[in-house]
Design an enzyme around this catalytic site. Structure first.
Site, mmCIF file in Angstrom:
data_model
loop_
_atom_site.group_PDB
_atom_site.id
_atom_site.type_symbol
_atom_site.label_atom_id
_atom_site.label_comp_id
_atom_site.label_asym_id
_atom_site.label_seq_id
_atom_site.Cartn_x
_atom_site.Cartn_y
_atom_site.Cartn_z
ATOM 1 N N ASP A 271 -8.034 4.701 -1.951
ATOM 2 C CA ASP A 271 -7.648 3.411 -1.129
ATOM 3 C C ASP A 271 -6.768 2.466 -2.273
ATOM 4 O O ASP A 271 -7.695 2.111 -3.076
ATOM 5 C CB ASP A 271 -8.673 2.762 -0.527
ATOM 6 N N HIS B 158 -1.660 0.448 7.402
ATOM 7 C CA HIS B 158 -2.187 0.716 5.993
ATOM 8 C C HIS B 158 -2.174 2.297 5.801
ATOM 9 O O HIS B 158 -1.750 2.926 6.622
ATOM 10 C CB HIS B 158 -3.841 0.530 6.172
ATOM 11 N N CYS C 120 0.617 -1.145 0.124
ATOM 12 C CA CYS C 120 -0.143 -0.003 -0.070
ATOM 13 C C CYS C 120 0.797 1.347 -0.036
ATOM 14 O O CYS C 120 0.490 2.219 -0.666
ATOM 15 C CB CYS C 120 -0.869 -0.038 1.193
#
Length: 605
Positions: free
Chosen positions: A539, A518, A384
């Site tokens: 996201d 995250h 991520c």
């Protein structure tokens, strides 16, 4: 023929009658003059009086000492009788005078003495008696019994001269009684009641802790044979034992309790340290796996494993596997992302949506055009941070201020981004972070965060800052200060306008938002009529198909709900934001490199 008037038994000889009277009636009719005990032998009765009636024993001794001028209390040998013997002598004479038959005796004393020495008692017998009273009175008891029999013989002879015919008294013949042995000594009793009383005396002696002649209790040491007069002396004595044992243990005597206890303690400590080391090792492995440092390989290896599993399940043909693998190797060799996970035109789609929809918003700010990059099979679960940097870099390419600083117009692949971060470390940026990753990111699945993004931007000559929202600032663990800061960041482009428009498409790059586990990208902000703020987030966890719904007018109203995040959606304890704020000169870059030795974030609040 002589007949016993007590039991009615017929006896031929007079000597046999004497023996019969002595054995069957004289001794069996012994009874205690101080209580109701009867049916015992002479020795048993002496033992009973000395044990159960000690006060009468002392009284009898006093009376014996006061009658020195008479025959009472003195044996034939001139020795004084004890109190039990005096009491029994009187009792024996009374019993014999009441039970004497009308027959005549001759030489009663000699016969009785001979019978006394050869015939055992019928009531009780004791072999090896250990009681002190009995052993002291053996001779005196025999003499007293002889005197009692002699006295009874004289009475019997006197009565015989008056009436030659005996008075027959028919009684039932005597039955043989069962003998009972004491379980605590060698005494044998003829009655269970006598045995019970005798055993109770044993128990009283044990429970009274051996009462001394002075009336004081004696306390035996449980560790040796010493007997103490009181409990305090016994306690001191036992403490001496314990002190001696402790001294022996301190001297290192083998097999001691202290040495064994120390050995057990050392073994327990060793086992505990081993368990802690094993647990720490397992936790470290978990952290390595969590941050991708467990040697499972990097992007390329994970992609190959994923495609191999697809082939094994029949979801991918072997030919397709080799074709995709060749494309991946070519893309990795070029260092440019293949664009399979990119969604272009997201910001433009949001701008069109807010022009016609969402009339309850007073203001809407959007960042510069940004492409969305989602995770792929090669970086799923750990990529991520790299994907958010790709989003940021795609926006910087479209801003004229930052575009010249970037080496290429294309967005680098994840392995290439890892190589760029390693190059920033070699320049001296963030040495603590470099040490944490052991100076190596390529070929690993290591996570990156705000500090790695800061180091990468600084190495490219782009000024950046880290803002740390280290604790919640609102009710319910919310972060309203974070929303206010984002509003301040995007509204700087419209400060010069008196009446800013409702929809503002700025030229500012998106913000990198990091929290535990995250990261996401902030590409805009909504302000409602009631004053509430709402962040617009892209996201990397959203798939290409979900993100492409923003591009369609039919699905944009539904897809935009996944982009909006209100106060209640951000409840992590800590958030960090990386914001791009300009271009660094050569001197400013060197200063930033020096300052990065100890990175300092702006803490809010």
């Amino acid at each position: 023929m002589l007949t016993c008037e007590i039991c009615g038994e017929e006896i031929m000889l007079e000597e046999d009658m004497k023996t019969h009277l002595l054995l069957c009636h004289l001794e069996n009719d012994m009874h205690c003059p101080l209580c109701s005990l009867s049916g015992v032998s002479y020795d048993e009765l002496c033992f009973h009086i000395s044990s159960a009636h000690p006060e009468e024993q002392h009284r009898g001794q006093d009376s014996a000492s006061g009658s020195a001028g008479t025959n009472t209390g003195v044996t034939e040998s001139g020795k004084p009788q004890t109190a039990p013997e005096l009491l029994l002598s009187q009792s024996s004479c009374d019993t014999a005078s009441e039970a004497t038959p009308t027959g005549a005796f001759s030489d009663a004393t000699d016969s009785v003495r001979s019978e006394q020495n050869t015939t055992p008692d019928n009531g009780c017998s004791s072999a090896g008696e250990t009681a002190p009273i009995t052993s002291m009175m053996t001779t005196q008891c025999a003499q007293t019994r002889q005197e009692s029999v002699q006295h009874c013989t004289e009475d019997y002879n006197g009565s015989k001269s008056e009436d030659n015919k005996p008075k027959h008294k028919h009684l039932s013949s005597p039955r043989k009684e069962k003998l009972f042995s004491c379980p605590m000594c060698a005494l044998v009793c003829s009655s269970a009641f006598i045995l019970q009383e005798h055993v109770e005396l044993h128990l009283q002696e044990q429970q009274s802790v051996e009462v001394c002649f002075t009336g004081e209790k004696r306390y035996e040491c449980p560790m040796c044979s010493v007997v103490c007069s009181n409990s305090f002396s016994l306690q001191e004595h036992v403490e001496l034992h314990l002190e001696q044992g402790a001294a022996a243990n301190s001297a290192g005597s083998p097999g001691s309790d202290l040495k064994l206890a120390r050995q057990l303690q050392q073994e327990e400590e060793h086992t505990r340290k081993q368990e802690e080391a094993q647990q720490e090792k397992e936790e470290f492995k978990k952290l390595q796996r969590q941050f991708g440092l467990d040697g499972r390989g990097g992007y390329c290896r994970q992609m190959e494993r994923t495609m191999g599993r697809a082939v094994a399940r029949g979801l991918m043909a072997p030919a397709e596997f080799h074709f995709k693998r060749a494309e991946m190797m070519e893309s990795l060799a070029s260092g440019v992302d293949d664009g399979r996970t990119r969604t272009h035109g997201v910001i433009r789609a949001l701008y069109d949506y807010y022009q016609t929809e969402c009339r309850d918003c007073v203001h809407v700010w959007l960042s510069a055009d940004t492409d969305h990059y989602c995770s792929s099979e090669g970086d799923k679960g750990w990529g991520c941070g790299y994907r958010n940097f790709q989003m940021l870099l795609s926006s910087l390419h479209r801003i004229d201020t930052y575009a010249p600083l970037l080496p290429e117009k294309a967005v680098p692949s994840i392995p290439q981004v890892q190589s760029m971060i390693e190059g920033a470390w070699k320049e001296g940026l963030d040495p603590q972070g470099a040490s944490h990753f052991n100076q190596r990111l390529q070929g690993t699945q290591a996570w990156i965060g705000a500090t790695e993004i800061f180091a990468l931007l600084t190495s490219l000559g782009i000024s950046a800052r880290i803002i740390d929202f280290h604790q919640p600032t609102g009710p319910g663990d919310t972060h309203p200060r974070l929303f206010d800061w984002v509003k301040q960041y995007y509204s700087q482009s419209s400060r010069n306008s008196r009446l800013p428009p409702r929809l503002i498409h700025t030229s500012l790059p998106p913000l990198y938002l990091q929290h535990q586990g995250h990261s996401r990208s902030i590409v805009g902000l909504e302000q409602k009529k009631n004053g509430k703020l709402c962040l617009l987030l892209l996201d990397p966890g959203s798939s290409v198909s979900d993100t492409q719904k923003l591009l369609s007018r039919d699905t944009v109203s539904t897809a935009v709900h996944h982009v909006r995040k209100f106060y209640g959606s951000l409840k992590h304890k800590q958030y960090q934001v990386v914001a791009v704020q300009g271009v660094l000169s050569a001197e400013e870059k060197q200063i930033s490199i020096l300052d990065s030795r100890t990175l300092h974030a702006e803490r809010i609040p």
